[in-house]
Design an enzyme around this catalytic site. Structure first.
Site, PDB file in Angstrom:
ATOM      1  N   HIS A   1      -8.692   3.194  -5.526  1.00 30.95           N
ATOM      2  CA  HIS A   1      -8.055   2.347  -6.523  1.00 30.95           C
ATOM      3  C   HIS A   1      -8.951   2.264  -7.765  1.00 30.95           C
ATOM      4  CE1 HIS A   1      -5.441   0.136  -3.374  1.00 30.95           C
ATOM      5  NE2 HIS A   1      -4.761   1.084  -3.971  1.00 30.95           N
TER       6      HIS A   1
ATOM      7  N   GLY B   1      -1.451   7.714  -7.475  1.00 34.74           N
ATOM      8  CA  GLY B   1      -0.886   6.892  -6.408  1.00 34.74           C
ATOM      9  C   GLY B   1       0.404   6.191  -6.776  1.00 34.74           C
TER      10      GLY B   1
ATOM     11  N   ASP C   1       0.343   8.675  -3.209  1.00 35.55           N
ATOM     12  CA  ASP C   1       0.118   8.137  -1.862  1.00 35.55           C
ATOM     13  C   ASP C   1       1.168   8.684  -0.897  1.00 35.55           C
ATOM     14  OD1 ASP C   1      -2.017   6.579  -2.793  1.00 35.55           O
ATOM     15  OD2 ASP C   1      -0.708   4.868  -3.222  1.00 35.55           O
TER      16      ASP C   1
ATOM     17  N   ASP D   1      -8.973  -1.474  -3.059  1.00 33.72           N
ATOM     18  CA  ASP D   1      -9.449  -2.731  -3.623  1.00 33.72           C
ATOM     19  C   ASP D   1      -8.671  -3.890  -3.010  1.00 33.72           C
ATOM     20  OD1 ASP D   1     -10.279  -4.847  -5.145  1.00 33.72           O
ATOM     21  OD2 ASP D   1      -9.936  -3.870  -7.071  1.00 33.72           O
TER      22      ASP D   1
ATOM     23  N   HIS E   1       1.990  -0.576  -6.259  1.00 31.73           N
ATOM     24  CA  HIS E   1       2.431   0.331  -5.205  1.00 31.73           C
ATOM     25  C   HIS E   1       1.837  -0.047  -3.843  1.00 31.73           C
ATOM     26  CE1 HIS E   1      -1.428   1.863  -6.506  1.00 31.73           C
ATOM     27  NE2 HIS E   1      -1.464   2.702  -5.486  1.00 31.73           N
TER      28      HIS E   1
ATOM     29  N   ASP F   1       3.328   1.498  -0.846  1.00 31.62           N
ATOM     30  CA  ASP F   1       2.934   2.898  -0.636  1.00 31.62           C
ATOM     31  C   ASP F   1       1.569   2.986   0.038  1.00 31.62           C
ATOM     32  OD1 ASP F   1       5.273   3.640  -1.959  1.00 31.62           O
ATOM     33  OD2 ASP F   1       4.255   3.763  -3.895  1.00 31.62           O
TER      34      ASP F   1
ATOM     35  N   ARG G   1      -0.674   3.263   7.340  1.00 32.77           N
ATOM     36  CA  ARG G   1       0.093   3.251   8.585  1.00 32.77           C
ATOM     37  C   ARG G   1       0.273   4.662   9.127  1.00 32.77           C
ATOM     38  NH1 ARG G   1       4.844   4.602   9.885  1.00 32.77           N
ATOM     39  NH2 ARG G   1       5.840   3.790  11.735  1.00 32.77           N
TER      40      ARG G   1
END
Length: 159
Positions: free
Chosen positions: A12, A68, A73, A93, A100, A103, A109
């Site tokens: 980030h 991203g 992402d 962060d 997002h 995302d 996940r």
């Protein structure tokens, strides 16, 4: 997972400099692997490795995806699903909201679903990059989700 891994690097905005300092510390190891990065992070990583290692940009293989928030992402998540990413270093962060966030959550996940190693800060990144497994063949033991898939098919067919 072969000896030469595909390593994903993501950061980030407020963590990009942390990741770049970390890349400088581990440049020699990282250059032994294929690198894939989202957007601006990829450009910064490539510039850092070229400057530090005094090599040409053509000799460094950094695959750059979209930023991203613009889908990078999700692109990275798709590469994980396809078995094309072996390790994820994601300096995210926790103190800043991101447009997002969904995302980011989906990417983390999917990395867990496919059981790839993940480091989300400098400490975990140091541990992961210094593991002897980073330089060895390694067989990921992916979970078997076939019963989950079958259960969902059965639930949908009964509805």
């Amino acid at each position: 997972m072969a000896r030469r891994k595909t390593i994903a690097l993501v950061a980030h905005d407020h963590k990009k400099q942390d990741l770049i300092r970390w890349v400088q510390q581990h440049a020699e190891t990282l250059l032994q692997h294929q690198l894939v990065c989202t957007g601006t992070t990829g450009t910064l990583v490539e510039q850092t490795l070229v400057r530090q290692e005094k090599v040409s940009p053509e000799s460094i293989a950094v695959q750059k995806l979209k930023s991203g928030p613009l889908g990078g992402d999700q692109q990275l998540g798709a590469l994980i699903c396809e078995g094309k990413v072996d390790v994820l270093f994601f300096f995210w962060d926790p103190m800043e909201p991101h447009p997002h966030d969904v995302d980011v959550k989906a990417l983390l996940r999917i990395a867990v679903v496919y059981n790839i190693p993940i480091a989300c800060n400098k400490s975990s990144a140091d541990y992961l990059i210094s593991s002897p497994l980073i330089q060895e063949d390694y067989q990921i033991q992916a979970d078997d989700y076939s019963s989950y898939i079958q259960r969902n098919i059965n639930d949908k067919s009964q509805a």
